[in-house]
Design a protein around this motif. Sequence first.
Motif, PDB file in Angstrom:
ATOM      1  N   ASP A 232      20.552  70.075 -47.554  1.00 15.86           N
ATOM      2  CA  ASP A 232      20.937  71.464 -47.736  1.00 15.86           C
ATOM      3  C   ASP A 232      20.026  72.254 -48.666  1.00 15.86           C
ATOM      4  O   ASP A 232      19.857  73.464 -48.471  1.00 15.86           O
ATOM      5  CB  ASP A 232      22.393  71.555 -48.215  1.00 15.86           C
ATOM      6  CG  ASP A 232      23.375  71.430 -47.060  1.00 15.86           C
ATOM      7  OD1 ASP A 232      22.963  70.952 -45.984  1.00 15.86           O
ATOM      8  OD2 ASP A 232      24.553  71.797 -47.237  1.00 15.86           O
ATOM      9  N   VAL A 233      19.419  71.596 -49.653  1.00 11.49           N
ATOM     10  CA  VAL A 233      18.523  72.355 -50.529  1.00 11.49           C
ATOM     11  C   VAL A 233      17.307  72.839 -49.741  1.00 11.49           C
ATOM     12  O   VAL A 233      16.824  73.962 -49.931  1.00 11.49           O
ATOM     13  CB  VAL A 233      18.101  71.543 -51.773  1.00 11.49           C
ATOM     14  CG1 VAL A 233      17.176  70.391 -51.417  1.00 11.49           C
ATOM     15  CG2 VAL A 233      17.428  72.440 -52.816  1.00 11.49           C
ATOM     16  N   GLY A 234      16.827  72.018 -48.812  1.00 16.67           N
ATOM     17  CA  GLY A 234      15.686  72.412 -48.001  1.00 16.67           C
ATOM     18  C   GLY A 234      16.059  73.374 -46.890  1.00 16.67           C
ATOM     19  O   GLY A 234      15.383  74.374 -46.655  1.00 16.67           O
ATOM     20  N   MET A 235      17.168  73.084 -46.189  1.00 14.89           N
ATOM     21  CA  MET A 235      17.572  73.929 -45.070  1.00 14.89           C
ATOM     22  C   MET A 235      18.010  75.316 -45.515  1.00 14.89           C
ATOM     23  O   MET A 235      17.764  76.317 -44.823  1.00 14.89           O
ATOM     24  CB  MET A 235      18.702  73.257 -44.275  1.00 14.89           C
ATOM     25  CG  MET A 235      18.276  72.016 -43.519  1.00 14.89           C
ATOM     26  SD  MET A 235      17.002  72.307 -42.241  1.00 14.89           S
ATOM     27  CE  MET A 235      15.519  71.923 -43.170  1.00 14.89           C
ATOM     28  N   THR A 236      18.659  75.396 -46.666  1.00 14.00           N
ATOM     29  CA  THR A 236      19.060  76.708 -47.164  1.00 14.00           C
ATOM     30  C   THR A 236      17.835  77.575 -47.429  1.00 14.00           C
ATOM     31  O   THR A 236      17.798  78.758 -47.066  1.00 14.00           O
ATOM     32  CB  THR A 236      19.896  76.572 -48.441  1.00 14.00           C
ATOM     33  OG1 THR A 236      21.080  75.817 -48.152  1.00 14.00           O
ATOM     34  CG2 THR A 236      20.296  77.937 -48.991  1.00 14.00           C
ATOM     35  N   ALA A 237      16.812  76.989 -48.033  1.00 11.40           N
ATOM     36  CA  ALA A 237      15.606  77.755 -48.351  1.00 11.40           C
ATOM     37  C   ALA A 237      14.932  78.293 -47.093  1.00 11.40           C
ATOM     38  O   ALA A 237      14.623  79.487 -46.998  1.00 11.40           O
ATOM     39  CB  ALA A 237      14.637  76.886 -49.147  1.00 11.40           C
ATOM     40  N   ILE A 238      14.709  77.439 -46.113  1.00  5.60           N
ATOM     41  CA  ILE A 238      13.971  77.873 -44.926  1.00  5.60           C
ATOM     42  C   ILE A 238      14.807  78.813 -44.068  1.00  5.60           C
ATOM     43  O   ILE A 238      14.287  79.781 -43.485  1.00  5.60           O
ATOM     44  CB  ILE A 238      13.483  76.652 -44.091  1.00  5.60           C
ATOM     45  CG1 ILE A 238      12.639  77.101 -42.894  1.00  5.60           C
ATOM     46  CG2 ILE A 238      14.638  75.798 -43.629  1.00  5.60           C
ATOM     47  CD1 ILE A 238      11.337  77.747 -43.238  1.00  5.60           C
ATOM     48  N   LYS A 239      16.106  78.608 -44.012  1.00  3.58           N
ATOM     49  CA  LYS A 239      16.920  79.473 -43.155  1.00  3.58           C
ATOM     50  C   LYS A 239      17.159  80.840 -43.781  1.00  3.58           C
ATOM     51  O   LYS A 239      17.260  81.843 -43.072  1.00  3.58           O
ATOM     52  CB  LYS A 239      18.225  78.778 -42.784  1.00  3.58           C
ATOM     53  CG  LYS A 239      17.973  77.580 -41.865  1.00  3.58           C
ATOM     54  CD  LYS A 239      19.215  77.063 -41.196  1.00  3.58           C
ATOM     55  CE  LYS A 239      18.883  75.926 -40.241  1.00  3.58           C
ATOM     56  NZ  LYS A 239      20.035  75.471 -39.453  1.00  3.58           N
ATOM     57  N   VAL A 240      17.227  80.907 -45.098  1.00  2.00           N
ATOM     58  CA  VAL A 240      17.288  82.215 -45.747  1.00  2.00           C
ATOM     59  C   VAL A 240      15.967  82.955 -45.547  1.00  2.00           C
ATOM     60  O   VAL A 240      15.937  84.160 -45.289  1.00  2.00           O
ATOM     61  CB  VAL A 240      17.607  82.074 -47.246  1.00  2.00           C
ATOM     62  CG1 VAL A 240      17.386  83.384 -47.975  1.00  2.00           C
ATOM     63  CG2 VAL A 240      19.049  81.618 -47.440  1.00  2.00           C
ATOM     64  N   ALA A 241      14.873  82.221 -45.627  1.00  6.58           N
ATOM     65  CA  ALA A 241      13.554  82.849 -45.495  1.00  6.58           C
ATOM     66  C   ALA A 241      13.245  83.264 -44.071  1.00  6.58           C
ATOM     67  O   ALA A 241      12.628  84.309 -43.841  1.00  6.58           O
ATOM     68  CB  ALA A 241      12.470  81.894 -46.003  1.00  6.58           C
ATOM     69  N   SER A 242      13.677  82.461 -43.077  1.00  9.43           N
ATOM     70  CA  SER A 242      13.149  82.672 -41.722  1.00  9.43           C
ATOM     71  C   SER A 242      14.132  82.353 -40.605  1.00  9.43           C
ATOM     72  O   SER A 242      13.721  81.918 -39.535  1.00  9.43           O
ATOM     73  CB  SER A 242      11.889  81.806 -41.534  1.00  9.43           C
ATOM     74  OG  SER A 242      10.928  82.061 -42.516  1.00  9.43           O
TER      75      SER A 242
END
Length: 298
Positions: A232-242
Motif C-alpha cells: 500500500d505504501v507503493g500503490m498509494t503513491a503511484i495511484k495518487v500520482a497517475s
Amino acid sequence: MTRPRLAIPLGDPRGIGPEVVSAAIADSRVRARAEVVLVGPSGTGVTVDHAVGAWSRGGDAAAAGRLAGLAIEHAVSLAQSGAVQGIVTAPIDKQALLAGGYDFPGHTEMLASLTGSHVAMMLASDRLRVVLVTTHIALRDVPQALTRARIIECAEITRLGLRELYGIRAPRLALCALNPHAGDGGRFGDEDDTLLAPAAREADIAGPFPADTVFVRAMRGAFDAVLAPYHDVGMTAIKVASFGSAVNVTLGLPFPRTSPDHGTALDIAGKGVADPASMIEAILECARFSDVRVPAKK
C-alpha cells in the motif's frame, strides 16, 4: 514496422475487463501498434464471447475465477511458444480466482509460478515508477517477508528490467523506508537501520528514505524507480500520482507483461462507464516492450 502479436486474457468476465478491452482494441493507436489475440479458456469448449455473455451480469464467482485462470494459462502457453510476443492481462477477482481452483494472490504470483521466474511488480507512468519488494500479503506479515535477500533480488530485477525495457543504462534506484521517518534513529523501529540500510548498500541503491519524501524526489527526477517495502505504501503513491495512466509491469518474466492499474470494478461492470485509458496504455506499453526487448549485457 511489423506489429507485435499480444495475447489479452479477458480477466474476470463479471468485471469491466471485457468492456475496457473491447474499447481499447477499437482505439486507432492500438490498431496501429499491435495485433491483438483475445484469449479465452483452452480445452473447455467455452469461447470468449460465450464466457462473457454467461457471466458479465453476475454469476458464480468460482466459475468466473476458473475461466479467468484458464485464460491466463493459455496466454502464457502462447507466449512461451512464441505465438505471441507479450501478454496484457485484464483485471481478475482474487477471491474468485481462489474459488476457481487457483491459489495465487494475483497475476504476478501466478505468472511467476507458471514460468518459473523470479519477478518484481512495478507500477509505472511518465511521472513515477514504483516496484514492490513484497506484494499481496497482510501488513502484519511484511516484517517477516521483507528480507535482505528479497531487497537485493528486487533491486537486481528492477535494474535489469529498466535497462532492457526502458533503455536506462544506469538506473538510479531508491529504497523507501519501512517505518515513519525511516525509524527516526530507532525511536519508531530499528528495521530501517538494521535491515534496509545494509541491504541498500549491498544492492548499490540509495536509501532508505522516508515514504513522505522519497516519491516526491523521484517525481522530480532524482530516481528512476523507488522500491517500496510493502504494497500500500507503493500503490498509494503511484495511484495518487497517475491513476488511470499508470501501467502494471511484471519485471523478470521471459516475455513482456503489462496490465491496467485498476481492478475488476464489479459495481460498474456492464454500465458502459468504465474508462479504457489504462488498458490502452497497457497495450501500447507492451507493444513497445516487445519491440525493444533484447538481452542486456550485465
